[in-house]
Design an enzyme around this catalytic site. Structure first.
Site, PDB file in Angstrom:
ATOM      1  N   LYS A 101      24.554  40.021  37.463  1.00 51.66           N
ATOM      2  CA  LYS A 101      25.239  39.015  36.650  1.00 51.66           C
ATOM      3  C   LYS A 101      24.569  37.660  36.891  1.00 51.66           C
ATOM      4  CE  LYS A 101      29.897  40.893  36.081  1.00 51.66           C
ATOM      5  NZ  LYS A 101      31.335  40.727  36.403  1.00 51.66           N
TER       6      LYS A 101
ATOM      7  N   LYS B 151      29.234  47.683  46.657  1.00 51.00           N
ATOM      8  CA  LYS B 151      28.993  47.080  45.341  1.00 51.00           C
ATOM      9  C   LYS B 151      27.946  47.878  44.569  1.00 51.00           C
ATOM     10  CE  LYS B 151      28.331  43.050  42.587  1.00 51.00           C
ATOM     11  NZ  LYS B 151      28.453  41.608  42.422  1.00 51.00           N
TER      12      LYS B 151
ATOM     13  N   GLU C  50      30.226  46.488  33.272  1.00 53.44           N
ATOM     14  CA  GLU C  50      31.677  46.263  33.377  1.00 53.44           C
ATOM     15  C   GLU C  50      32.446  46.722  32.142  1.00 53.44           C
ATOM     16  OE1 GLU C  50      32.740  42.680  35.579  1.00 53.44           O
ATOM     17  OE2 GLU C  50      34.667  42.646  34.549  1.00 53.44           O
TER      18      GLU C  50
ATOM     19  N   ASN D 101      36.992  42.662  40.726  1.00 50.54           N
ATOM     20  CA  ASN D 101      37.813  41.480  40.457  1.00 50.54           C
ATOM     21  C   ASN D 101      39.135  41.497  41.218  1.00 50.54           C
ATOM     22  OD1 ASN D 101      35.875  40.517  38.701  1.00 50.54           O
ATOM     23  ND2 ASN D 101      36.783  41.555  36.930  1.00 50.54           N
TER      24      ASN D 101
ATOM     25  N   HIS E  73      40.963  38.316  41.978  1.00 48.77           N
ATOM     26  CA  HIS E  73      40.323  37.236  41.229  1.00 48.77           C
ATOM     27  C   HIS E  73      41.192  36.681  40.107  1.00 48.77           C
ATOM     28  CE1 HIS E  73      36.879  38.397  43.578  1.00 48.77           C
ATOM     29  NE2 HIS E  73      36.113  37.496  43.013  1.00 48.77           N
TER      30      HIS E  73
HETATM   31  N1  GLY Z   1      31.279  39.512  41.174  1.00 49.42           N
HETATM   32  C1  GLY Z   1      31.776  40.544  40.385  1.00 49.42           C
HETATM   33  C2  GLY Z   1      30.704  41.381  39.751  1.00 49.42           C
HETATM   34  O1  GLY Z   1      29.550  41.249  40.105  1.00 49.42           O
HETATM   35  O2  GLY Z   1      31.004  42.166  38.895  1.00 49.42           O
END
Ligand code: GLY
Length: 386
Positions: free
Chosen positions: A162, A245, A255, A263, A266
């Site tokens: 991102k 991650k 996503e 999230n 978040h």
């Molecule tokens: N920081 C959340 C993502 O990289 O999707």
């Protein structure tokens, strides 16, 4: 290392406490390594020369990071015979703007960066997002190496592709998915971070345990002191976070589903962060810490997880020294309706229903698409007074 077993999610050999780790992000033709360990900035030239022989490098960094780390990186590139140029932006979120993008893009073009060259993003989340986005658009795409220098950027923003800048209408509204070709996370770079910033980054480490790995969370409950003070557990924690991650990004790069799990905390957190004016009153990771406690408390309220799980999550974050309650935010915040407006701006609202990341227990988060806004409002009203 602490005596507590290391998390199962890290399938790497156990060597000396500070042995470097490598986590692979499996994205087919765009797969890449995340190298994690102390002192890796000092050998970044060797890694880049091996990855892209003959390429030139355009370093993008900010004034603060330049004072701390630029000399070492330039020396490492020199030693590997790599030609380089440097663009230095002002530190802070203000650089993640159209003006910041213009400065970096024009700097890259002036340095005659070509498509086979590399952009090296050296710094925290702002530099990574900005340099990554500039790399995505200059000459219709130049590859980027991320060299994150904050805990938050090492475990979150440098991984997953991102990139972007802020619009006057909101954060991260202009951007692109642009995966790096290599991430080099020098855990010794974290030694110079202010303690508060390190703790705020730790909230994102705890997030990985809370959202998907109870064993990791249990390990963190015993290992957090060493992670913050910089022993071998720090490398392990960054590797475990990146592995968590990487697994999510590999199954949902853009996503459309599971990546939303990242999230956790978040939605509430962004509303508090925005309510505090995105200022030093509440750092992003601190807002996420409060947001995760609220997400677990709300899940318990809905009967999705036990009250003990919510208390366990809160106790750990409190022990680390992170804020965990709305009342922990210093100064004034918008009233409950104001916070609900901020939540609605952040996330899609459809006929009074909100999307939230909720949990069935520690390590068992899920995407809930039909959360009743009136019930969230009543919960928030109560939590403000708590
Ligand atoms: N920081 C959340 C993502 O990289 O999707």
């Amino acid at each position: 290392m602490s005596s507590v077993a290391t998390p199962s999610s890290v399938s790497v050999p156990q060597g000396s406490p500070a042995a470097p780790r490598t986590v692979r992000v499996e994205l087919g033709a765009r797969a890449y390594d995340i190298a994690i360990g102390p002192g890796l900035l000092g050998e970044i030239g060797t890694r880049i020369a091996a990855l892209r022989p003959g390429a030139r490098v355009a370093i993008v960094t900010d004034q603060n990071v330049a004072l701390q780390h630029l000399g070492m990186v330039e020396a490492a590139l020199d030693a590997a015979g790599i030609g380089f140029s440097t663009v230095i932006v002002a530190p802070g979120e203000g650089s993640k703007s159209y003006a910041g993008l213009q400065q970096v893009a024009e700097g890259l073009i002036a340095a005659r960066v070509e498509r086979r060259d590399l952009v090296l993003a050296l710094g925290g989340g702002v530099v990574g997002d900005l340099a990554g986005f500039a790399a995505a658009v200059v000459r219709r795409g130049v590859d980027v190496v991320q060299a994150p220098t904050t805990l938050l950027s090492q475990v979150d923003s440098s991984v997953g592709g991102k990139t972007g800048i802020n619009s006057p209408q909101g954060k991260n509204l202009v951007g692109a998915f642009h995966q790096p070709v290599l991430v080099v996370a020098d855990t010794a770079a974290l030694d110079t971070l202010p303690a508060r910033e390190l703790r705020a980054g730790y909230a994102e480490v705890a997030k990985y345990g809370l959202l998907g790995d109870e064993k990791l969370f249990g390990w963190l409950e015993g290992a957090w002191r060493g992670i913050l003070s910089g022993d071998g557990d720090r490398v392990e924690a960054v590797a475990a976070s990146c592995a968590a991650k990487a697994a999510i990004v590999a199954r949902d790069e853009t996503e459309t589903g599971d990546r939303a799990l990242l999230n956790l905390g978040h939605t509430f957190g962004h509303a508090l962060e925005a309510g505090a004016g995105f200022s030093q009153r509440l750092l992003h990771g601190e807002a996420v810490s409060i947001g995760m406690c609220l997400a677990f408390a709300y899940s318990a309220r809905l009967g999705l997880c036990s009250g003990q799980d919510a208390v366990r999550a809160q106790r750990h974050l409190e022990a680390v020294g992170l804020p965990t309650r709305i009342a922990d935010v210093p100064g004034e915040l918008p009233d409950t309706d104001g916070l609900m407006t901020l939540i609605a701006q952040d996330k899609k609202v459809s006929r009074g229903a909100l999307t939230f990341i909720l949990a069935r227990g520690i390590g068992a988060a899920f995407v809930a698409k039909d959360v009743d806004a009136a019930s969230v409002r009543a919960f928030l009203e109560e939590m403000r007074a708590a």
